[in-house]
Design an enzyme around this catalytic site. Structure first.
Site, short mmCIF file in Angstrom:
data_model
loop_
_atom_site.label_atom_id
_atom_site.label_comp_id
_atom_site.label_asym_id
_atom_site.label_seq_id
_atom_site.Cartn_x
_atom_site.Cartn_y
_atom_site.Cartn_z
N GLU A 117 6.98 -6.05 6.33
CA GLU A 117 7.02 -4.83 7.01
C GLU A 117 7.61 -5.00 8.31
O GLU A 117 8.29 -4.11 8.86
CB GLU A 117 5.82 -4.12 6.65
CG GLU A 117 5.80 -2.72 7.45
CD GLU A 117 4.41 -2.13 7.74
OE1 GLU A 117 4.46 -0.78 7.67
OE2 GLU A 117 3.42 -2.96 7.84
N ARG A 166 0.83 -1.07 0.12
CA ARG A 166 0.06 -0.02 -0.06
C ARG A 166 0.88 1.36 0.07
O ARG A 166 0.16 2.41 -0.15
CB ARG A 166 -0.99 -0.14 1.18
CG ARG A 166 -0.12 0.38 2.51
CD ARG A 166 -1.09 -0.29 3.81
NE ARG A 166 -2.28 0.72 3.89
CZ ARG A 166 -2.34 1.85 4.49
NH1 ARG A 166 -1.22 2.21 5.51
NH2 ARG A 166 -3.50 2.57 4.82
N ARG A 169 -6.51 12.63 9.23
CA ARG A 169 -5.68 12.40 8.32
C ARG A 169 -6.32 11.89 6.95
O ARG A 169 -7.16 10.75 6.82
CB ARG A 169 -4.53 11.39 8.64
CG ARG A 169 -3.77 11.87 9.84
CD ARG A 169 -3.01 10.60 10.40
NE ARG A 169 -3.77 9.69 11.00
CZ ARG A 169 -3.74 8.23 11.11
NH1 ARG A 169 -2.62 7.79 10.42
NH2 ARG A 169 -4.44 7.47 11.52
N PRO A 170 -6.14 12.34 5.87
CA PRO A 170 -6.74 12.05 4.62
C PRO A 170 -6.67 10.56 4.24
O PRO A 170 -7.58 9.71 3.85
CB PRO A 170 -6.31 12.86 3.48
CG PRO A 170 -6.04 14.13 4.14
CD PRO A 170 -5.56 13.48 5.59
N GLY A 199 6.72 8.46 13.07
CA GLY A 199 7.00 7.01 12.37
C GLY A 199 6.26 5.92 13.13
O GLY A 199 6.01 4.73 12.70
N GLN A 204 8.69 13.38 9.14
CA GLN A 204 8.88 11.84 9.49
C GLN A 204 10.37 11.88 10.52
O GLN A 204 11.25 13.09 10.00
CB GLN A 204 8.97 10.72 8.66
CG GLN A 204 7.61 9.96 8.74
CD GLN A 204 7.80 8.71 8.13
OE1 GLN A 204 8.62 8.47 7.08
NE2 GLN A 204 6.84 7.65 8.25
N GLU A 236 -3.70 -0.25 12.21
CA GLU A 236 -4.81 0.18 11.44
C GLU A 236 -4.80 -0.41 10.12
O GLU A 236 -5.67 0.24 9.19
CB GLU A 236 -4.98 1.62 11.35
CG GLU A 236 -3.85 2.59 10.79
CD GLU A 236 -4.08 3.94 11.07
OE1 GLU A 236 -4.92 4.36 11.51
OE2 GLU A 236 -3.09 4.70 10.44
N ASP A 250 3.31 4.69 14.35
CA ASP A 250 1.99 4.96 14.22
C ASP A 250 1.29 3.68 14.07
O ASP A 250 1.01 3.06 13.06
CB ASP A 250 1.43 5.78 13.17
CG ASP A 250 2.26 5.59 11.66
OD1 ASP A 250 3.14 4.78 11.69
OD2 ASP A 250 1.85 6.07 10.76
N ASN A 302 6.45 13.40 5.34
CA ASN A 302 6.27 12.02 5.58
C ASN A 302 6.32 11.05 4.57
O ASN A 302 7.02 10.10 4.30
CB ASN A 302 4.93 11.90 6.18
CG ASN A 302 4.46 10.40 6.81
OD1 ASN A 302 3.74 10.23 7.75
ND2 ASN A 302 5.20 9.58 6.11
N ASP A 352 11.95 5.65 5.99
CA ASP A 352 12.22 4.26 5.21
C ASP A 352 13.41 4.26 4.28
O ASP A 352 14.23 3.29 3.98
CB ASP A 352 11.02 3.84 4.12
CG ASP A 352 9.62 3.62 5.25
OD1 ASP A 352 8.95 2.66 5.07
OD2 ASP A 352 9.22 4.67 5.56
#
Length: 569
Positions: free
Chosen positions: A521, A153, A283-284, A317, A208, A536, A319, A197, A161
């Protein structure tokens, strides 16, 4: 590209497009439900036609839309998420680079390492021409160079990163690709005044962890590219200003900035930094998720405060984590702006060292002297405010707003966060802390007995909150920073611990790869070969920083043939 920019401060994103895509995101949730739903997909869509036409079609569709109607609408008016990027073949990629991981002798491990190396090709992208010709139809920011995405994603360049992506690219001898990654971040810092970010218009509200200087330093040490140093310096000075002042926004005391002053127990005044987003709306990329979290609150001001804290925690970072919550059992007690974080200030200390080094390299004496002094002051502040002699760790500090809304805050030992996090050991990654033999001995002993060391690596925390930056998850960046700090110390005991942690981490990455065919990840550090969860969104694969850390560890330690990799079936 110029090393400086006339544009300062945020460049306005396509606000109407983002607002519309948030409406699309909300409607999609109502149609498909929360199971497997990823809100980010919808703000990553690109318009095929003009915005008013898409809005009209959307308004006509909503009342009676079925899932099939919805998918027809999406296909008719949007390119799917990721459609504004094209696969790119890095010119410096070769299937087996000369001098690749010379310390790795095991045939099995070497074959796997080459498969991880090959992932750089699959993760490389370039911006499609349509983003440059019709920027208002995309939320993607058209960075000037090819990029390496984290994976799944995460379809754009991400800030912190990129440090571990670069470490992996350097191990893969892909120097030009590494430089391109850094030059994109320099572009963002020059355009916005700080590195976003991620390279999306909806990320302009935050940064970030600031590791741009560390990236430039790693590439310079590997290539001695003086021109890269020259074009990066103004961007780094922009970023340094951002983290030591920041755009004034809002908080309970209306202080609105990253910079915080605090008076220690001896009455000395110190300057430190915190995470601080300029955003008090959902946050969009997680709008529906944030609204659901805020639905538990009654007033508009409480909701706005939660949104602001969520964005600020996202800037870290981490989150999300119980680290930022006053009550680990209550997500709405998120209070990231009230925390002076150990790791952020260690990163900024590293930035100060790097800027001084770059200034010396190019002969800028005044900047060199300024940042030597700044680094000495921050080192003293980190020791004074965060170091806990009894625990042998650096501890986050909770700011207390109850007594006064004016700075400086008055240090109180009771406000040190006594919980154990992997971030408590991150300063060991930064000189002068890894050069202090006495301190290293205390930190090694503390880490050994902290409870963080698990069968498959270092746990992020000891709190099982259900958030992804908590137990039992382990993350590649934290493994790497702590392991590299231990190695840099020069202590034999520290290196032995570092090699053991790296072996555990490599082993679990290898086992998971053999089971799933993917790099992940994050990983569950309790169970070898199990990837992490919580948070999330569903677990992601790819994965940029995991690839980079595995390659960096194999380059540093190798993998002796007589060491068992995993239990073979």
């Amino acid at each position: 590209m110029s090393s400086c920019s006339s544009a300062r401060g945020p460049v306005a994103p396509s606000v109407p497009l983002i607002a519309f895509l948030e409406r699309v995101q909300e409607a999609a949730l109502s149609i498909f439900g929360a199971s497997g739903f990823d809100p980010k997909r919808y703000v990553d869509l690109s318009l095929k036609s003009d915005l008013p036409a898409a809005e009209r079609a959307f308004d006509e569709l909503r009342a009676s839309a079925t899932a099939q109607d919805w998918e027809t609408f999406i296909r008719s008016y949007f390119e799917d998420a990721g459609g504004d990027l094209e696969h790119y073949e890095p010119p410096d990629y070769t299937p087996e680079p000369e001098g690749f991981l010379p310390a790795v002798k095991s045939r099995e491990m070497r074959e796997w390492a080459l498969e991880v190396h090959a992932l750089w090709k699959s993760l490389s992208r370039k911006i499609s021409d349509g983003v440059r010709t019709r920027p208002d139809s995309h939320t993607l920011i058209p960075v000037p160079n090819p990029l390496v995405i984290p994976g799944s994603r995460f379809r754009e360049a991400y800030y912190w990163d990129s440090y571990w992506v670069i470490r992996g690219l350097l191990a893969s001898k892909m120097y030009e690709t590494a430089k391109a990654v850094v030059k994109n971040l320099i572009y963002l810092a020059n355009r916005y005044g700080y590195v976003l970010n991620g390279a999306r218009a909806y990320y302009t509200n935050r940064s970030q962890p600031p590791l741009l200087s560390a990236m430039v330093r790693e590439i310079y040490d590997a290539t001695h590219d003086l021109e890269l140093v020259k074009i990066s310096l103004q961007a780094l000075l922009n970023e340094y200003e951002f983290w030591n002042s920041g755009i004034k926004y809002r908080n309970p005391c209306n202080l609105g900035k990253h910079k915080v002053t605090i008076q220690d127990a001896e009455g000395r005044i110190h300057t430190l930094s915190r995470y601080y987003a300029k955003w008090d709306k959902p946050r969009p990329e997680s709008s529906t998720t944030d609204k659901e979290s805020a639905s538990k609150l009654s007033s508009a001001s409480e909701k706005a405060n939660l949104y602001w804290e969520l964005a600020s925690a996202a800037e870290s970072g981490w989150d999300f984590s119980a680290r930022w919550m006053r009550d680990p059992l209550d997500f709405t007690t998120m209070a990231a702006t009230s925390v002076l974080p150990v790791d952020l200030n260690a990163f900024i200390l590293g930035m100060e060292h790097d800027i001084a080094f770059f200034a010396e390299v190019i002969g800028d004496k005044s900047t060199f002297e300024r940042f030597v002094m700044a680094s000495e002051a921050r080192k003293e502040a980190i020791t004074s405010i965060f170091w806990n002699e009894q625990k042998g760790q650096w501890l986050d500090y909770w700011l207390n707003y109850s007594n006064s809304c004016s700075e400086p805050y008055i240090w109180d030992t009771l406000n040190q966060n006594q919980n154990v996090y992997a971030s408590n050991f991150v300063p060991l990654w930064i000189n002068p802390f890894y050069s202090d033999a006495s301190m290293v001995h205390k930190v090694v002993n503390s880490l050994k007995h902290s409870g963080l060391l698990q069968a498959s690596g270092i746990a992020t925390s000891l709190q099982n909150s259900g958030q992804q930056w908590d137990f039992p998850n382990g993350w590649a960046p934290l493994q790497h920073m702590i392991v590299e700090g231990l190695v840099k110390s020069g202590s034999t005991d520290a290196r032995q611990m570092a090699e053991d942690i790296a072996a555990r981490w490599i082993r679990t990455n290898y086992a998971a790869y053999k089971q799933t065919g993917k790099m992940h990840e994050k990983y569950n550090v309790v169970n070898c070969g199990e990837f992490g969860g919580g948070g999330e969104y569903v677990p992601q694969t790819g994965f940029g920083w995991s690839n980079g850390v595995v390659l960096a560890f194999l380059e540093e330690f190798g993998w002796p043939q007589d060491r068992e990799i995993i239990d073979r079936e």
